[in-house]
Design a protein around this motif. Structure first.
Motif, PDB file in Angstrom:
ATOM      1  N   THR A   1       0.854  -1.192   0.000  1.00 44.54           N
ATOM      2  CA  THR A   1       0.000   0.000   0.000  1.00 44.54           C
ATOM      3  C   THR A   1       0.893   1.246   0.000  1.00 44.54           C
ATOM      4  N   SER A   2       0.259   2.404  -0.139  1.00 42.75           N
ATOM      5  CA  SER A   2       1.033   3.640  -0.305  1.00 42.75           C
ATOM      6  C   SER A   2       1.693   4.133   0.973  1.00 42.75           C
ATOM      7  N   GLY A   3       1.251   3.646   2.130  1.00 41.07           N
ATOM      8  CA  GLY A   3       1.838   4.128   3.380  1.00 41.07           C
ATOM      9  C   GLY A   3       1.337   5.505   3.756  1.00 41.07           C
ATOM     10  N   THR A   4       0.104   5.813   3.399  1.00 41.21           N
ATOM     11  CA  THR A   4      -0.437   7.132   3.708  1.00 41.21           C
ATOM     12  C   THR A   4      -0.806   7.248   5.182  1.00 41.21           C
ATOM     13  N   THR A   5      -1.315   6.158   5.745  1.00 45.57           N
ATOM     14  CA  THR A   5      -1.765   6.227   7.137  1.00 45.57           C
ATOM     15  C   THR A   5      -0.774   5.599   8.107  1.00 45.57           C
TER      16      THR A   5
ATOM     17  N   LYS B   1       1.467  -1.846   3.952  1.00 45.33           N
ATOM     18  CA  LYS B   1       1.106  -3.244   4.155  1.00 45.33           C
ATOM     19  C   LYS B   1       1.232  -3.974   2.829  1.00 45.33           C
TER      20      LYS B   1
ATOM     21  N   GLY C   1      -7.151   7.488  -6.858  1.00 46.42           N
ATOM     22  CA  GLY C   1      -6.014   7.569  -5.937  1.00 46.42           C
ATOM     23  C   GLY C   1      -6.252   8.495  -4.783  1.00 46.42           C
ATOM     24  N   GLU C   2      -7.003   9.536  -5.029  1.00 48.42           N
ATOM     25  CA  GLU C   2      -7.350  10.508  -4.007  1.00 48.42           C
ATOM     26  C   GLU C   2      -8.693  11.093  -4.399  1.00 48.42           C
ATOM     27  N   PRO C   3      -9.321  11.771  -3.468  1.00 42.66           N
ATOM     28  CA  PRO C   3     -10.591  12.388  -3.865  1.00 42.66           C
ATOM     29  C   PRO C   3     -10.382  13.403  -4.984  1.00 42.66           C
TER      30      PRO C   3
ATOM     31  N   ASP D   1     -14.300  10.063 -11.749  1.00 44.02           N
ATOM     32  CA  ASP D   1     -13.608   9.591 -10.546  1.00 44.02           C
ATOM     33  C   ASP D   1     -14.000   8.153 -10.269  1.00 44.02           C
ATOM     34  N   ASN D   2     -13.036   7.361  -9.808  1.00 45.27           N
ATOM     35  CA  ASN D   2     -13.406   6.060  -9.252  1.00 45.27           C
ATOM     36  C   ASN D   2     -12.579   5.754  -8.017  1.00 45.27           C
TER      37      ASN D   2
ATOM     38  N   GLN E   1      -8.818   0.448  -3.620  1.00 47.60           N
ATOM     39  CA  GLN E   1      -7.625   0.418  -2.771  1.00 47.60           C
ATOM     40  C   GLN E   1      -6.707  -0.724  -3.218  1.00 47.60           C
ATOM     41  N   THR E   2      -5.484  -0.670  -2.750  1.00 51.06           N
ATOM     42  CA  THR E   2      -4.553  -1.775  -3.005  1.00 51.06           C
ATOM     43  C   THR E   2      -5.223  -3.096  -2.605  1.00 51.06           C
TER      44      THR E   2
ATOM     45  N   ASP F   1     -12.048   4.009   5.138  1.00 48.46           N
ATOM     46  CA  ASP F   1     -12.438   5.326   4.614  1.00 48.46           C
ATOM     47  C   ASP F   1     -13.848   5.651   5.096  1.00 48.46           C
TER      48      ASP F   1
ATOM     49  N   ARG G   1     -10.295   9.692   5.066  1.00 54.95           N
ATOM     50  CA  ARG G   1      -9.848   8.471   5.722  1.00 54.95           C
ATOM     51  C   ARG G   1     -10.268   8.567   7.183  1.00 54.95           C
TER      52      ARG G   1
ATOM     53  N   LYS H   1      -0.020  10.928  -2.768  1.00 57.18           N
ATOM     54  CA  LYS H   1      -1.124  11.188  -1.840  1.00 57.18           C
ATOM     55  C   LYS H   1      -0.689  12.125  -0.726  1.00 57.18           C
TER      56      LYS H   1
HETATM   57  P1  ATP Z   1      -2.004   2.972   3.432  1.00 57.96           P
HETATM   58  O1  ATP Z   1      -3.113   1.962   3.354  1.00 57.96           O
HETATM   59  O2  ATP Z   1      -0.657   2.360   3.469  1.00 57.96           O
HETATM   60  O3  ATP Z   1      -2.217   4.007   4.449  1.00 57.96           O
HETATM   61  P2  ATP Z   1      -3.182   4.110   1.047  1.00 57.96           P
HETATM   62  O4  ATP Z   1      -4.484   3.745   1.658  1.00 57.96           O
HETATM   63  O5  ATP Z   1      -3.020   5.494   0.534  1.00 57.96           O
HETATM   64  O6  ATP Z   1      -1.986   3.786   2.039  1.00 57.96           O
HETATM   65  P3  ATP Z   1      -3.646   2.821  -1.448  1.00 57.96           P
HETATM   66  O7  ATP Z   1      -4.206   1.462  -1.357  1.00 57.96           O
HETATM   67  O8  ATP Z   1      -2.695   3.113  -2.551  1.00 57.96           O
HETATM   68  O9  ATP Z   1      -2.866   3.114  -0.135  1.00 57.96           O
HETATM   69  O10 ATP Z   1      -4.790   3.898  -1.562  1.00 57.96           O
HETATM   70  C1  ATP Z   1      -6.144   3.620  -1.350  1.00 57.96           C
HETATM   71  C2  ATP Z   1      -6.788   4.784  -0.658  1.00 57.96           C
HETATM   72  O11 ATP Z   1      -6.684   5.963  -1.474  1.00 57.96           O
HETATM   73  C3  ATP Z   1      -8.246   4.627  -0.409  1.00 57.96           C
HETATM   74  O12 ATP Z   1      -8.529   3.869   0.746  1.00 57.96           O
HETATM   75  C4  ATP Z   1      -8.690   6.085  -0.270  1.00 57.96           C
HETATM   76  O13 ATP Z   1      -8.406   6.597   1.013  1.00 57.96           O
HETATM   77  C5  ATP Z   1      -7.824   6.770  -1.298  1.00 57.96           C
HETATM   78  N1  ATP Z   1      -8.557   6.860  -2.576  1.00 57.96           N
HETATM   79  C6  ATP Z   1      -8.371   6.150  -3.688  1.00 57.96           C
HETATM   80  N2  ATP Z   1      -9.215   6.542  -4.666  1.00 57.96           N
HETATM   81  C7  ATP Z   1      -9.977   7.507  -4.155  1.00 57.96           C
HETATM   82  C8  ATP Z   1     -11.053   8.311  -4.653  1.00 57.96           C
HETATM   83  N3  ATP Z   1     -11.490   8.198  -5.894  1.00 57.96           N
HETATM   84  N4  ATP Z   1     -11.602   9.213  -3.809  1.00 57.96           N
HETATM   85  C9  ATP Z   1     -11.159   9.343  -2.549  1.00 57.96           C
HETATM   86  N5  ATP Z   1     -10.160   8.623  -2.024  1.00 57.96           N
HETATM   87  C10 ATP Z   1      -9.565   7.717  -2.814  1.00 57.96           C
END
Ligand code: ATP
Ligand code: MG
Length: 555
Positions: A188-192, A196, A307-309, A328-329, A332-333, A417, A432, A526
């Motif tokens: 995963t991206s390691g945002t939170t 993993k 990837g993000e909102p 938009d769609n 998650q990983t 989320d 999130r 992100k």
């Molecule tokens: P980690 O789980 O390690 O903290 P991450 O959640 O950023 O990192 P990814 O699996 O790459 O890792 O990202 C998925 C997350 O990105 C989603 O759970 C959500 O929070 C965000 N996301 C993805 N697409 C969207 C979208 N269209 N709108 C809003 N958020 C989104």
């Protein structure tokens, strides 16, 4: 229905001898002279690789792995920029039932070491430069890493791609593959927090294929460009697997993002379907609409973002500047593929992620009396949950069974989320769970605040966090990046505050707005709100191994 009937209905073939293998669906079943991969080199120049040729190269890779003694289930990692060998490695590993794990090329040594160790990588495919700078010194700490293959150049203790892979036979039949066979490992991206490792199986291809048709409108023969790097799940699910199973021509650009170059690619390669990210879209917006309008983008049929909102402003900008709104769609990983989407033909509500795809059951859930219950009333916020069972769902978090188990409760997969659903069934992202701001009894989603701020003509990007406050618990603090050329001034500060209050009301509007040069982001682009919070409080920054600006990382 037999297994074959089920697959046929999904638009797939299945292996002639039974079972399901991603590489077969991507290549073997339609190994023709159609261009599979159009590679645009950083230094100029290009290479077209046909489906038949990509099948041959992947077969050579699979045979090379057999000659090294690898067996199904062993992990093959790749650490390189976007070059054809990366794609050959992915497809060659899959056809040999090895587990493919991409590493983002700009990772520094530590993120590389951690992932190789966790995933017990047996083979690493990389370049001489990457190897010498980042991997050579780690080798003794990675006992499972038996072989390193260099795409270019030479180094001690490494094998050469052309001698090993180039020289191997291209005769290779994919062995019967159970759909539950492990296929892909994605971090995963390691945002939170710490990233993993999510493990996916060959059966995932059913969802990859169908969702690409439904949510991205991919059709055989399309020219398609996914700008995500294969180091992230989007760049593999929709940058390698799904498009090839549909039979499109994929554009692969080796270079980093550059606004003029991107418009040139869209125009000259006549891209029909484009899948990109809010971060990239905001860069385009910052560079100005005029640059887009100068181009002939009439071939573009469908544009999507993940990837993000995606703030409403960006959706509408797409329509204005490119002639196509961004769809938009959300996924998650862990989910392996698109779950919720603005699909072609359906009306877009800017700011909404759209509706669940066919076969996906999504809900807003809430804890009540010790159990999870579905919230059906429109507009009520809660956690976004999915009913497990779609094919591309992760089968494990690597080495973390408890963490995996915790994602499931009362028949739901919990996404982490928060969102809400409106009366028409559209889902709206709130934030999130970790990023929700609790201010004077209100729960405030950062996305709402950020969307309002980027509507201001001076603001290019925004991030909102909760800052501890003795009275309110937390107050909303926003960080904004200004558009190029906008001067800071006290009048602008006042205007931003007034704009936020007008749009959001006094309870939700930020009490503090800081103008910054840039927002901290993960390497996948992100916004790292947890880092903004930590910095605000002077706390330790936690896991920053995937921070975009972390020192020592270089491509
Ligand atoms: P980690 O789980 O390690 O903290 P991450 O959640 O950023 O990192 P990814 O699996 O790459 O890792 O990202 C998925 C997350 O990105 C989603 O759970 C959500 O929070 C965000 N996301 C993805 N697409 C969207 C979208 N269209 N709108 C809003 N958020 C989104
Ligand atoms: Mg996550």
């Amino acid at each position: 229905m037999t297994e074959h009937d089920v697959l046929a209905e999904a638009g797939l073939d299945g292996l002639p001898g039974g079972g399901l293998n991603i590489a077969y669906e991507a290549l073997d079943r339609h190994a023709t002279d159609r261009v599979a991969l159009r590679w645009l080199a950083k230094a100029g120049g290009r290479e077209d690789v046909t489906y038949a040729e990509l099948r041959r190269r992947s077969a050579r890779f699979a045979n090379a792995m057999a000659s090294l003694g690898l067996s199904p289930g062993d992990a093959v990692f790749v650490l390189s920029g976007r070059v054809p060998e990366l794609y050959v490695t992915a497809l060659g590993a899959l056809r040999a039932q090895l587990v493919f794990c991409p590493l983002f090329a700009a990772f520094g040594p530590e993120p590389i070491r951690v992932r190789l160790a966790e995933g017990r990588g047996r083979v690493l495919v990389t370049t001489q430069r990457q190897y010498e700078r980042k991997v050579a010194a780690l080798r003794s700490s990675l006992p499972d890493l038996a072989h390193v293959i260099l795409i270019d150049g030479e180094a001690e203790g490494c094998l050469g791609w052309s001698a090993l892979v180039g020289a191997a036979s291209d005769a290779h039949t994919i062995a019967p593959t159970d759909p539950e066979t492990p296929a892909l490992l994605h971090f995963t991206s390691g945002t939170t927090g710490a990233p993993k490792g999510a493990l996916h199986v060959h059966g995932a291809v059913v969802h990859h294929h169908q969702s690409a048709r439904h949510a991205l409108d991919l059709r055989p023969g399309d020219t398609y460009w996914c700008t995500a790097d294969p180091g992230w799940v989007t760049g593999t699910s929709y940058g390698i697997i799904a498009p090839l199973t549909v039979g499109v021509t994929m554009i692969v650009d080796e270079a980093e993002m550059d606004v003029e170059r991107w418009y040139t690619i869209l125009e000259e390669e006549r891209v029909e379907v484009w899948y990109t990210s809010p971060t990239a879209i905001r860069v385009l917006i910052r560079a100005g609409e005029a640059l887009a309008r100068r181009r002939d983008l009439s071939r573009l049929r469908f544009a999507a973002s993940v990837g993000e909102p995606l703030d409403p402003e960006s959706v509408v900008w797409g329509e204005r500047a490119l002639g196509r709104p961004f769809h938009d769609n959300w996924w998650q990983t862990e989910t392996g593929g698109i779950m919720i989407a603005n699909v072609p033909g359906a009306p877009i509500k800017p700011g909404s992620m759209g509706k669940p795809l066919p076969g996906v059951e999504a809900a807003i859930v809430e804890e009540r009396g010790g159990a999870l219950v579905e919230v059906t009333a429109p507009g009520v916020e809660g956690e976004l949950a999915l009913r497990p069972g779609w094919p591309s769902m992760m089968r494990a978090y690597l080495n973390a069974p408890e963490r995996y188990a915790k994602c499931f409760r009362d028949g739901w997969y919990l996404s982490g989320d928060r969102a809400k659903r409106d009366a028409d069934g559209y889902f709206w992202f709130v934030g999130r769970a970790d990023d929700i701001i609790k201010s004077a009894g209100h729960l405030i989603g950062p996305f709402e605040v950020e969307s309002a701020l980027v509507e201001h003509a001076a603001v290019a990007e925004a991030a909102a966090i909760g800052k501890p406050d003795a009275v309110a618990g937390e107050i909303v603090k926003a960080f904004v990046v200004l558009h190029q050329g906008v001067e800071r001034s006290a009048a602008l500060d006042r205007d931003l505050m007034a704009h936020a209050r007008r749009r959001l009301g006094p309870a939700v509007a930020p009490r503090e707005i800081a103008i910054v040069e840039e927002l901290p982001k993960t390497r996948s682009g992100k916004v790292l709100r947890r880092l903004l919070r930590a910095r605000e409080l002077g706390l330790p920054e936690g896991d920053t191994s995937t921070l975009l600006t972390s020192k020592g990382d270089e491509p």
